[in-house]
Design a protein around this motif. Structure first.
Motif, PDB file in Angstrom:
ATOM      1  N   ALA A 149       0.852  -1.208   0.000  1.00 49.24           N
ATOM      2  CA  ALA A 149       0.000   0.000   0.000  1.00 49.24           C
ATOM      3  C   ALA A 149       0.879   1.247   0.000  1.00 49.24           C
ATOM      4  CB  ALA A 149      -0.911  -0.015   1.226  1.00 49.24           C
ATOM      5  N   ARG A 150       1.940   1.195   0.754  1.00 55.65           N
ATOM      6  CA  ARG A 150       2.842   2.340   0.910  1.00 55.65           C
ATOM      7  C   ARG A 150       3.417   2.823  -0.424  1.00 55.65           C
ATOM      8  NH1 ARG A 150       8.822   1.729   3.114  1.00 55.65           N
ATOM      9  NH2 ARG A 150       9.346   3.918   3.411  1.00 55.65           N
ATOM     10  N   TRP A 151       3.629   1.857  -1.344  1.00 54.47           N
ATOM     11  CA  TRP A 151       4.275   2.191  -2.609  1.00 54.47           C
ATOM     12  C   TRP A 151       3.278   2.485  -3.723  1.00 54.47           C
ATOM     13  CZ3 TRP A 151       8.971   3.972  -2.801  1.00 54.47           C
ATOM     14  CH2 TRP A 151       9.795   3.729  -1.694  1.00 54.47           C
ATOM     15  N   ALA A 152       2.039   2.735  -3.355  1.00 55.47           N
ATOM     16  CA  ALA A 152       1.038   3.138  -4.360  1.00 55.47           C
ATOM     17  C   ALA A 152       1.362   4.545  -4.865  1.00 55.47           C
ATOM     18  CB  ALA A 152      -0.354   3.111  -3.742  1.00 55.47           C
ATOM     19  N   PRO A 153       0.964   4.847  -6.099  1.00 53.84           N
ATOM     20  CA  PRO A 153       1.118   6.215  -6.579  1.00 53.84           C
ATOM     21  C   PRO A 153       0.096   7.120  -5.903  1.00 53.84           C
ATOM     22  CG  PRO A 153      -0.102   4.909  -8.178  1.00 53.84           C
ATOM     23  CD  PRO A 153       0.293   3.971  -7.069  1.00 53.84           C
ATOM     24  N   SER A 154       0.437   8.406  -5.788  1.00 51.24           N
ATOM     25  CA  SER A 154      -0.565   9.347  -5.262  1.00 51.24           C
ATOM     26  C   SER A 154      -0.274  10.731  -5.810  1.00 51.24           C
ATOM     27  CB  SER A 154      -0.553   9.374  -3.729  1.00 51.24           C
ATOM     28  OG  SER A 154       0.696   9.832  -3.242  1.00 51.24           O
ATOM     29  N   SER A 155      -1.306  11.523  -5.928  1.00 54.10           N
ATOM     30  CA  SER A 155      -1.175  12.875  -6.469  1.00 54.10           C
ATOM     31  C   SER A 155      -0.163  13.663  -5.626  1.00 54.10           C
ATOM     32  CB  SER A 155      -2.548  13.554  -6.432  1.00 54.10           C
ATOM     33  OG  SER A 155      -2.410  14.900  -6.802  1.00 54.10           O
ATOM     34  N   ASN A 156       0.852  14.226  -6.314  1.00 49.20           N
ATOM     35  CA  ASN A 156       1.880  15.028  -5.634  1.00 49.20           C
ATOM     36  C   ASN A 156       2.632  14.228  -4.559  1.00 49.20           C
ATOM     37  OD1 ASN A 156       3.070  17.504  -5.881  1.00 49.20           O
ATOM     38  ND2 ASN A 156       1.846  18.481  -4.271  1.00 49.20           N
ATOM     39  N   ASN A 157       2.562  12.940  -4.641  1.00 47.91           N
ATOM     40  CA  ASN A 157       3.143  12.039  -3.630  1.00 47.91           C
ATOM     41  C   ASN A 157       2.673  12.398  -2.209  1.00 47.91           C
ATOM     42  OD1 ASN A 157       4.619   9.746  -2.962  1.00 47.91           O
ATOM     43  ND2 ASN A 157       6.581  10.812  -2.845  1.00 47.91           N
ATOM     44  N   PRO A 212      -8.305  21.413   0.051  1.00 44.45           N
ATOM     45  CA  PRO A 212      -8.958  20.107  -0.174  1.00 44.45           C
ATOM     46  C   PRO A 212      -8.201  19.285  -1.221  1.00 44.45           C
ATOM     47  CG  PRO A 212     -10.575  21.887  -0.218  1.00 44.45           C
ATOM     48  CD  PRO A 212      -9.227  22.549  -0.162  1.00 44.45           C
ATOM     49  N   ASN A 213      -7.976  18.019  -0.925  1.00 48.36           N
ATOM     50  CA  ASN A 213      -7.321  17.112  -1.875  1.00 48.36           C
ATOM     51  C   ASN A 213      -8.423  16.303  -2.560  1.00 48.36           C
ATOM     52  OD1 ASN A 213      -5.938  15.203  -3.312  1.00 48.36           O
ATOM     53  ND2 ASN A 213      -4.692  14.467  -1.600  1.00 48.36           N
ATOM     54  N   ARG A 214      -8.748  16.740  -3.783  1.00 47.96           N
ATOM     55  CA  ARG A 214      -9.883  16.167  -4.515  1.00 47.96           C
ATOM     56  C   ARG A 214      -9.682  14.678  -4.832  1.00 47.96           C
ATOM     57  NH1 ARG A 214     -11.404  15.570  -9.620  1.00 47.96           N
ATOM     58  NH2 ARG A 214      -9.357  16.120 -10.413  1.00 47.96           N
ATOM     59  N   VAL A 215      -8.450  14.220  -4.851  1.00 47.82           N
ATOM     60  CA  VAL A 215      -8.194  12.836  -5.258  1.00 47.82           C
ATOM     61  C   VAL A 215      -7.736  11.950  -4.090  1.00 47.82           C
ATOM     62  CG1 VAL A 215      -7.785  13.298  -7.707  1.00 47.82           C
ATOM     63  CG2 VAL A 215      -5.881  13.486  -6.085  1.00 47.82           C
ATOM     64  N   ALA A 216      -7.917  12.439  -2.872  1.00 48.33           N
ATOM     65  CA  ALA A 216      -7.446  11.667  -1.710  1.00 48.33           C
ATOM     66  C   ALA A 216      -8.102  10.276  -1.657  1.00 48.33           C
ATOM     67  CB  ALA A 216      -7.705  12.434  -0.421  1.00 48.33           C
ATOM     68  N   LEU A 217      -9.417  10.219  -1.843  1.00 51.33           N
ATOM     69  CA  LEU A 217     -10.090   8.920  -1.756  1.00 51.33           C
ATOM     70  C   LEU A 217      -9.643   7.994  -2.882  1.00 51.33           C
ATOM     71  CD1 LEU A 217     -11.880  10.643   0.191  1.00 51.33           C
ATOM     72  CD2 LEU A 217     -13.755   9.151  -0.467  1.00 51.33           C
ATOM     73  N   HIS A 218      -9.424   8.604  -4.049  1.00 54.48           N
ATOM     74  CA  HIS A 218      -8.910   7.837  -5.187  1.00 54.48           C
ATOM     75  C   HIS A 218      -7.568   7.198  -4.809  1.00 54.48           C
ATOM     76  CE1 HIS A 218      -7.573   7.159  -9.378  1.00 54.48           C
ATOM     77  NE2 HIS A 218      -6.412   7.570  -8.917  1.00 54.48           N
ATOM     78  N   ASP A 219      -6.674   7.996  -4.232  1.00 52.89           N
ATOM     79  CA  ASP A 219      -5.337   7.502  -3.894  1.00 52.89           C
ATOM     80  C   ASP A 219      -5.397   6.428  -2.802  1.00 52.89           C
ATOM     81  OD1 ASP A 219      -4.287   9.168  -5.786  1.00 52.89           O
ATOM     82  OD2 ASP A 219      -3.586  10.696  -4.386  1.00 52.89           O
TER      83      ASP A 219
END
Ligand SMILES: Cc1cc2nc3c(=O)[nH]c(=O)nc-3n(C[C@H](O)[C@H](O)[C@H](O)COP(=O)(O)O)c2cc1C
Length: 201
Positions: free
Chosen positions: A41-49, A102-109
């Motif tokens: 899980a830790r190494w998943a991609p995420s917006s702006n890391n 607000p991080n619009r993509v937090a749930l996505h990540d």
């Protein structure tokens, strides 16, 4: 029990064989197996890391913590999830770390991180069942989740169990074939509703 997807085209066996069971074996999942799941899980991609994820985890050997986690699930989920040796709750940091916007993509990540956890689990013979059916406010209070963090999904993890251990209705669902919308319904190109040519049958 296996429940491979009847895919229209071949896909990697990890994708084909992933499914969400409700019957789990009593076998515990030791810490040395759990740790790599969260490493994945830790190494998943995420917006702006931003890595906007956190997990609250409860293993059955810690009866008090496990009961707390079970207690935030809706009754339907609690009836089967109590069999699982590990329960968890994913939580999203819904504000950006530096600017607090607000991080619009937090749930996505967070979903992406949980997907990685799931496939790592599957590669080790474990199965994962995610749940939206839990009381987010109760979870916030029970686990003192801070205000800028939102509970996302409850997660059951364990080794496959015997469908016969489930109540009849759930057993039927456990044995029912897995189904999906056709690709042509959701892969579009050039405009909404225009099926991409490479998926048109
Ligand atoms: C975010 C999320 C929430 C879900 N919530 C529940 C739930 O509350 N209870 C449940 O029994 N299954 C739940 N599921 C499991 C889905 O019903 C399941 O993934 C779907 O039917 C497809 O089946 P499969 O995962 O075996 O392919 C959830 C799955 C996801 C990804």
């Amino acid at each position: 029990m296996q429940k491979a997807a009847a895919t229209d085209v071949p896909v990697h066996e990890l994708i084909r064989n992933r499914w969400s069971p409700r019957a789990f074996a009593e076998k515990p999942v030791p810490g040395e197996i759990l740790r790599p799941l969260f490493e994945a899980a830790r190494w998943a991609p995420s917006s702006n890391n931003e890595q906007p994820w956190a997990y609250l985890v409860a293993t059955k050997d810690d009866a008090e913590n496990f009961a707390k986690m079970l207690g935030v699930l809706v009754e339907f989920n609690a009836t089967w999830a109590k069999q699982a040796p590990v329960l968890a709750l994913s939580v999203a940091h819904v504000k950006t770390q530096r600017e607090g916007k607000p991080n619009r993509v937090a749930l996505h990540d967070v979903g992406s991180a949980t997907a990685q956890l799931t496939f790592e689990a599957n590669s080790r013979g474990l199965l994962v069942h995610q749940m939206a059916g839990f009381d987010a406010e109760k979870a916030r209070q029970t686990f003192t989740i801070p205000p800028d963090w939102e509970p996302v999904a409850a997660i059951a993890v364990g080794y496959p169990g015997d469908p016969a251990s489930l109540p009849e209705k759930l057993r039927e669902r456990e044995l029912a074939p897995r189904t999906r919308k056709p690709l042509g319904e959701f892969v579009m190109s050039g405009g909404w509703g225009h099926t991409a040519p490479f998926v048109a049958t």
